[in-house]
Scaffold this motif. Structure first.
Motif, mmCIF file in Angstrom:
data_model
loop_
_atom_site.group_PDB
_atom_site.id
_atom_site.type_symbol
_atom_site.label_atom_id
_atom_site.label_comp_id
_atom_site.label_asym_id
_atom_site.label_seq_id
_atom_site.Cartn_x
_atom_site.Cartn_y
_atom_site.Cartn_z
ATOM 1 N N ALA A 407 0.798 -1.235 0.000
ATOM 2 C CA ALA A 407 0.000 0.000 0.000
ATOM 3 C C ALA A 407 0.824 1.275 0.000
ATOM 4 C CB ALA A 407 -0.940 -0.014 1.215
ATOM 5 N N MET A 408 1.825 1.378 0.865
ATOM 6 C CA MET A 408 2.486 2.663 1.106
ATOM 7 C C MET A 408 3.209 3.245 -0.111
ATOM 8 S SD MET A 408 1.841 4.014 4.045
ATOM 9 C CE MET A 408 0.174 3.519 3.597
ATOM 10 N N PRO A 409 3.997 2.464 -0.859
ATOM 11 C CA PRO A 409 4.676 3.089 -2.001
ATOM 12 C C PRO A 409 3.712 3.628 -3.035
ATOM 13 C CG PRO A 409 5.008 0.704 -1.998
ATOM 14 C CD PRO A 409 4.387 1.060 -0.684
ATOM 15 N N TYR A 410 2.579 2.937 -3.228
ATOM 16 C CA TYR A 410 1.609 3.397 -4.222
ATOM 17 C C TYR A 410 0.867 4.637 -3.733
ATOM 18 C CZ TYR A 410 2.705 -1.080 -6.259
ATOM 19 O OH TYR A 410 3.384 -2.143 -6.792
ATOM 20 N N ALA A 411 0.576 4.674 -2.440
ATOM 21 C CA ALA A 411 -0.062 5.859 -1.880
ATOM 22 C C ALA A 411 0.879 7.056 -1.930
ATOM 23 C CB ALA A 411 -0.501 5.584 -0.435
ATOM 24 N N MET A 412 2.170 6.829 -1.664
ATOM 25 C CA MET A 412 3.153 7.906 -1.717
ATOM 26 C C MET A 412 3.396 8.370 -3.150
ATOM 27 S SD MET A 412 5.878 6.374 1.087
ATOM 28 C CE MET A 412 7.005 7.772 1.070
ATOM 29 N N LEU A 413 3.305 7.436 -4.080
ATOM 30 C CA LEU A 413 3.592 7.750 -5.480
ATOM 31 C C LEU A 413 2.425 8.451 -6.169
ATOM 32 C CD1 LEU A 413 5.458 7.380 -7.976
ATOM 33 C CD2 LEU A 413 4.311 5.173 -8.342
ATOM 34 N N ALA A 414 1.190 8.040 -5.844
ATOM 35 C CA ALA A 414 0.023 8.485 -6.606
ATOM 36 C C ALA A 414 -0.079 10.001 -6.682
ATOM 37 C CB ALA A 414 -1.256 7.897 -5.999
ATOM 38 N N GLY A 415 0.245 10.691 -5.600
ATOM 39 C CA GLY A 415 0.114 12.143 -5.588
ATOM 40 C C GLY A 415 1.110 12.865 -6.467
ATOM 41 N N SER A 416 2.159 12.169 -6.911
ATOM 42 C CA SER A 416 3.185 12.823 -7.725
ATOM 43 C C SER A 416 3.010 12.555 -9.208
ATOM 44 C CB SER A 416 4.581 12.343 -7.284
ATOM 45 O OG SER A 416 4.767 10.978 -7.621
ATOM 46 N N LEU A 417 1.963 11.789 -9.587
ATOM 47 C CA LEU A 417 1.794 11.391 -10.979
ATOM 48 C C LEU A 417 0.784 12.263 -11.709
ATOM 49 C CD1 LEU A 417 1.656 7.502 -10.644
ATOM 50 C CD2 LEU A 417 3.645 8.950 -11.062
ATOM 51 N N PRO A 418 1.041 12.582 -12.990
ATOM 52 C CA PRO A 418 0.026 13.251 -13.816
ATOM 53 C C PRO A 418 -1.155 12.314 -14.022
ATOM 54 C CG PRO A 418 2.191 13.244 -14.890
ATOM 55 C CD PRO A 418 2.276 12.310 -13.726
ATOM 56 N N ALA A 419 -2.364 12.821 -13.900
ATOM 57 C CA ALA A 419 -3.557 11.966 -13.937
ATOM 58 C C ALA A 419 -3.675 11.189 -15.233
ATOM 59 C CB ALA A 419 -4.808 12.823 -13.735
ATOM 60 N N GLU A 420 -3.365 11.822 -16.375
ATOM 61 C CA GLU A 420 -3.535 11.141 -17.656
ATOM 62 C C GLU A 420 -2.421 10.137 -17.930
ATOM 63 O OE1 GLU A 420 -1.165 14.871 -18.735
ATOM 64 O OE2 GLU A 420 -2.480 14.108 -17.165
ATOM 65 N N LYS A 421 -1.393 10.101 -17.059
ATOM 66 C CA LYS A 421 -0.280 9.169 -17.226
ATOM 67 C C LYS A 421 -0.205 8.161 -16.083
ATOM 68 C CE LYS A 421 1.310 11.209 -20.890
ATOM 69 N NZ LYS A 421 1.182 10.534 -22.193
#
Length: 503
Positions: A407-421
């Protein structure tokens, strides 16, 4: 203008991830039994990790392709669901054929057939995994993202528990045989894979039928994406898209690069656990000499003693119990994961969980006890060495680490990603899962053979050291809040990737 994405009810979030229960059911069967199957088919300890390489290699190849394709797919089933359903069907084929590899001996060597079916299963699991990750990011608003990934972690671990203990249950409750001669697969394992295939397909169909993905218009509106820019990218030639893909890899968000180091140490350790727990506890807890894992030695004796065959079968079943145990503890911890992350911070929770997991691996050395004891597991009673029971203690820490890794790496990563990518970046992020497993697969067998003299318990200790290093690396990760990520995505600058310009 970006619209507010609707909040989802608990059961809507549950349905989005429910299919992951079945996918993880199959993945757990693979993790707990592939080493056992391949050993029975003739693989030695040194080559065992090489056979396991097909798993991360399939992930490395499949997930970025599927991620990019699902970002550009919109049809009657939606954006992610076509890939989830297709991957599940292919995985079912692999799960049915893998334990039946000896039946194809006329056409192909059983061990080679087994390796090919492992490759098919892993490719198919990866087709499912990445779209499921992206589906949560697509459907769950940022304010519920911790909850979304925690529910996903909970369902993953429920599936893992049932999948891990199934061969044990089929042996000790149903009465199927758990032993096999060289070149064969135990009946309890065969039927476990049949049941797992059924559960996988059923749970995925549930998610496909019960989850309605957003239309392209609504998705673009909720994510703040200009429809024209999305249309231009979708129509871009293949070469242009590939150039854009490699540009995304080169210019991946800083948070992703930093998490990659954490992922390396985490997944290096996990790969060792999945490959070598069975021989480690067979040697260390059931006191089976390492020579019985050498095909050349086995070929030199008239027959494998019944006591050795039974010990290997019992140890193989107990690995399922241990893997189920860490999944139970992971499921319990995942219930509190979102709240802990909100109150203490993701980095503190993530690092602490990895450190506890690392120490738990290293503690394997402390639990050798050959005294036979009767154990009541509610569904049945078994007689096992006391050391086997004591190994349930480190499973608590390993379960805590596993829940955080899911869970944690994906939760930490999601906020830094462009939505369409999101889809393609989640696929690229799988490099950080696959690459350390490939390194582990290429090196662990050599380390076990040349440094540890095929004494498998020490390779588990090495896994613990790696996990502790991952815990230290967490504190060097810079998190990006969702708001900051959104602002960065919507602010034109000269450092934009080619495919992100003109938004």
């Amino acid at each position: 203008m970006q619209a507010n994405q609707p909040r989802l009810s608990f059961w809507q979030i549950w349905n989005v991830s429910f299919g992951f229960l079945g996918v993880q059911f199959g993945f757990a069967l693979q993790n707990a039994n592939v080493s056992r199957i391949l050993t029975d088919l003739g693989a030695d300890l040194h080559s065992l990790s090489l056979f396991w390489l097909v798993a991360p290699i399939m992930g490395l190849i499949v997930q970025p392709i599927v991620g990019s394709a699902s970002d550009r797919t919109w049809n009657k089933l939606g954006r992610r669901r076509p890939f989830i359903l297709g991957g599940a069907i292919a995985a079912v084929v692999g799960m049915v054929l893998l334990p039946n590899a000896p039946l194809f001996v006329v056409f192909i060597a059983p061990m080679l057939m087994g390796a090919l079916m492992v490759a098919l299963m892993d490719a198919s699991f990866n087709v499912c995994f990445q779209p499921f990750r992206s589906l949560v990011s697509d459907m769950v608003p940022p304010s519920q993202r911790n909850v979304g990934y925690s529910i996903q972690s909970l369902l993953i671990n429920i599936g893992a528990v049932i999948g891990s203990i199934l061969p044990f249950v089929l042996t000790n409750v149903v009465g199927l045989e758990n032993t096999a001669q060289m070149g064969e697969v135990a009946p309890s394992v065969i039927w476990a894979f049949y049941i797992g295939a059924t559960v996988l397909l059923g749970s995925v169909i549930w998610t496909v039928l019960r989850t309605k993905e957003y239309s392209p218009e609504d998705y673009n509106r909720y994510k703040g994406i200009h429809a024209n820019a999305a249309a231009v990218e979708k129509k871009a030639p293949f070469v242009t898209r590939m150039k854009g893909f490699f540009s995304l890899v080169i210019h991946m968000p800083k948070t992703m690069r930093q998490l990659a180091i954490v992922q390396f140490f985490s997944w290096f350790a996990l790969f060792i656990m999945w490959v070598y727990t069975t021989p480690a506890i067979t040697q260390h807890i059931w006191n089976v000499d390492k020579q019985w894992f050498d095909p050349a030695y086995i070929a030199s004796v008239p027959a494998v003693p019944l006591a050795i065959t039974q010990a290997r079968g019992e140890a193989g079943d107990w690995v399922g119990i241990l893997f189920a145990a860490y999944s139970v503890f992971a499921a319990i911890f995942s219930v509190f994961l979102a709240r802990l992350a909100d109150s203490l911070g993701r980095k503190v929770v993530y690092a602490g969980a990895l450190a506890i997991g690392g120490v738990s691996y290293m503690s394997f050395l402390l639990f050798q006890d050959l005294t036979l004891v009767n154990v009541n597991l509610w569904i049945t009673e078994v007689t096992v060495p006391m050391g086997a029971v004591k190994l349930l203690i480190p499973m608590i820490g390993i379960g805590i680490a596993w829940a955080a890794i899911l869970a944690m790496p994906y939760a930490m990563l999601a906020g830094s990603l462009p939505a369409e990518k999101t889809g393609v970046y989640m696929g690229i992020f799988n490099f950080t899962v696959a690459a350390p497993q490939i390194v582990s697969g290429l090196t662990a067998g050599w380390i076990l053979n040349h440094i540890f003299d095929n004494d498998a318990k020490y390779i588990i200790v090495l896994a613990g050291v790696s996990m502790v290093l991952g815990a230290i690396a967490v504190f060097f990760v810079d998190e990006v809040t969702t708001q900051h990520a959104t602002d960065a995505q919507n602010t034109p600058n000269s450092n934009e990737h080619p495919l992100e310009q003109g938004k």
